[in-house]
Scaffold this motif. Sequence first.
Motif: not given
Length: 366
Positions: A55-78
């Motif tokens: 999903x991140x490669x397609x531009x749908x989400x962004x992932x980041x590290x916290x205490x574990x791998x986390x994700x949030x939805x990207x800006x929906x323009x793409x």
Amino acid sequence: MDASELCRVLRDAGLSKYQSQAYTALLRLGTASATELADESGVPAARIYDVLRDLEEKGYVETYDGDTLRARASEPDTVLSELRRRSEELSEAADEIETRWEAPSLEHHRVDIVTRFDTVFEHAREVIAEAETEVQVAVTPENFDDLRESLSTAHDNGAIVKASIHTADGNEAVPTEYEGVATEVRHRTLPTPFVAIVDRTVTCFAPHRRSVNEYGVLVRDFSLTYVFRWYFDTSLWEVWDLVYDGRPEDPPLVYANLRRFVRDIEPLFAEGADVHVTVEGSKIDSGDPVTVSGTVTDVVYAGEPREDGEIPIGQLAGQVTVEVAADDRRWTVGGWGAVVEDIEARRITVTGYDGPEEAIPGGVDA
């Protein structure tokens, strides 16, 4: 639109089942750890990391590290741009389908105009050799001899071969050897166009050599070939003398022309004979091939039934229908271009008849 319907649309837009489920859940959650997202979306925990990476490669989400791998939805323009692009493509495809439905391609229905007789003749030679059902030709004696090999091949294929041989002044010698080449031959004593009609679909036509203009017409179309068929029957065949008849006198008697079949069996049928037939053709409602074997129970054509001689061709120009009783039902059978019967007949074989001792008039149709 509920979550399940949104998932379906996203799958139509190119996401996998798990990708659509994860993205829809993340839109609802805002941010989430990989394990939380797996629990919320129904994606197996063992697959959630691969799903997020895709999903991140397609531009749908962004992932980041916290205490574990986390994700949030990207800006929906793409995402919105991709969905709108696909929407436009689908709309254009719908318009194109509508256009093609209203004006179908002519790829399989062609009419070509050519300038040389040789082009017409060579095309006729090729298609005649491939014939399996019926060949009708209007030719000079020289044309007939040049086509002899192709006509013989068609005859061997089981096609019924009619040849109308024309001479300009009526005195030119005509061929005499027809066995194994033609089923039936007539002689016309007037200049005639070159015509070859093959298996109800192909017509090759060129004006007679005394015509001012030299050109040819190559037709691969069922309806136009039907028009040429009537021209052949009425102008080049019916009124001219029979010079060769290779039709058998006893069953099996094969017909490719329903009207000829009706002409031949009507007298016997009117006397109360049982005429047994096998009809090969296609169903009118579906186009599926069908073979029916049974007994003729009725024949229908314009005007009053004729019992005092051959039915005039004028009475056979409209609807002609044969009814056949077979397999506990009655089938209505029409000829070339039938629209109101159950079956469009391609070939009718008289397999036998019971009743009067007289043989069926005629025999195998040419």
